[in-house]
Motif scaffolding. Structure first.
Motif, PDB file in Angstrom:
ATOM      1  N   PRO A  11       0.827  -1.191   0.000  1.00 36.99           N
ATOM      2  CA  PRO A  11       0.000   0.000   0.000  1.00 36.99           C
ATOM      3  C   PRO A  11       0.872   1.256   0.000  1.00 36.99           C
ATOM      4  CG  PRO A  11       0.155  -0.851   2.218  1.00 36.99           C
ATOM      5  CD  PRO A  11       0.854  -1.838   1.309  1.00 36.99           C
ATOM      6  N   GLU A  12       0.326   2.314  -0.509  1.00 41.72           N
ATOM      7  CA  GLU A  12       1.034   3.594  -0.470  1.00 41.72           C
ATOM      8  C   GLU A  12       1.174   4.068   0.981  1.00 41.72           C
ATOM      9  OE1 GLU A  12       0.023   8.100  -1.855  1.00 41.72           O
ATOM     10  OE2 GLU A  12      -0.604   6.480  -3.186  1.00 41.72           O
ATOM     11  N   ALA A  13       0.115   3.890   1.775  1.00 36.10           N
ATOM     12  CA  ALA A  13       0.123   4.386   3.152  1.00 36.10           C
ATOM     13  C   ALA A  13      -0.051   3.270   4.182  1.00 36.10           C
ATOM     14  CB  ALA A  13      -0.973   5.439   3.330  1.00 36.10           C
ATOM     15  N   PHE A  14      -1.159   2.546   4.109  1.00 34.60           N
ATOM     16  CA  PHE A  14      -1.481   1.532   5.113  1.00 34.60           C
ATOM     17  C   PHE A  14      -2.286   0.389   4.496  1.00 34.60           C
ATOM     18  CE2 PHE A  14      -1.463   5.504   7.688  1.00 34.60           C
ATOM     19  CZ  PHE A  14      -0.527   5.158   8.646  1.00 34.60           C
ATOM     20  N   THR A  15      -2.303  -0.730   5.210  1.00 33.02           N
ATOM     21  CA  THR A  15      -3.286  -1.786   4.989  1.00 33.02           C
ATOM     22  C   THR A  15      -4.268  -1.699   6.147  1.00 33.02           C
ATOM     23  OG1 THR A  15      -1.720  -3.250   3.870  1.00 33.02           O
ATOM     24  CG2 THR A  15      -3.671  -4.289   4.841  1.00 33.02           C
TER      25      THR A  15
END
Length: 168
Positions: A28-32
């Motif tokens: 993910p770019e930021a979080f799952t």
């Protein structure tokens, strides 16, 4: 007990669409965002996951990959997918109770029409390196974080580069 800033266990789970999902392979770019729901028997879960369906694009816009999992059997999970309005939610099944315990999730014994044992709800926000950012665990179907609150929190975290808390 799993704490923020620690590596989470890896999670390999089958999805109702026939694919296998593995946490360590997510990028993910930021979080799952891992959402654990109780199963087909839970009307509160139905509402929660249908709300998730309506907000998936907001999570995707923030660089968050989402998955929902339960300890339900494949047949029950497929029934869930068919009967609930969750067409775009990746839905995993057969999350082993022993694995759920490693995540700190609560386990209940069934009453009435519930399975013999099942996992109570949890929500995990996980960094791309598989480090736990934050978690919310419940002992029953109620008191889950609102998904708009989760979206707004992720916006804040990303905007302010806010560190994970609760690690001490």
């Amino acid at each position: 007990m799993l704490k923020p800033r620690q590596q989470t266990p890896d999670l390999k789970i089958n999805l109702v669409n026939g694919a296998e999902w593995e946490l360590s392979k997510q990028q993910p770019e930021a979080f799952t965002l891992l959402i654990v729901y109780r199963g087909l028997h839970c009307p509160v879960c139905k509402t929660y996951l249908e709300t998730l369906q309506s907000k998936l694009s907001k999570f995707q816009d923030l660089g968050v990959k989402v998955i929902a999992v339960s300890s339900d059997t494949e047949a029950k999970a497929k029934q869930t997918y068919e009967e609930w309005a969750i067409t775009d939610v990746p839905l995993g099944y057969a999350f082993p109770i022993a694995e759920a315990r490693k995540w700190g999730l609560f386990i209940s014994k069934g009453i009435k029409d519930e399975p013999d044992t099942f996992i109570e709800p949890g929500l995990f926000v996980i960094r791309p390196n598989q480090e736990l950012y934050c978690a919310s665990l419940q002992t029953m179907p109620f008191a889950r974080p609102g998904l708009d609150d989760v979206i707004n929190a992720i916006k804040f975290v990303l905007d302010k580069d806010y560190p994970a808390r609760g690690e001490a």
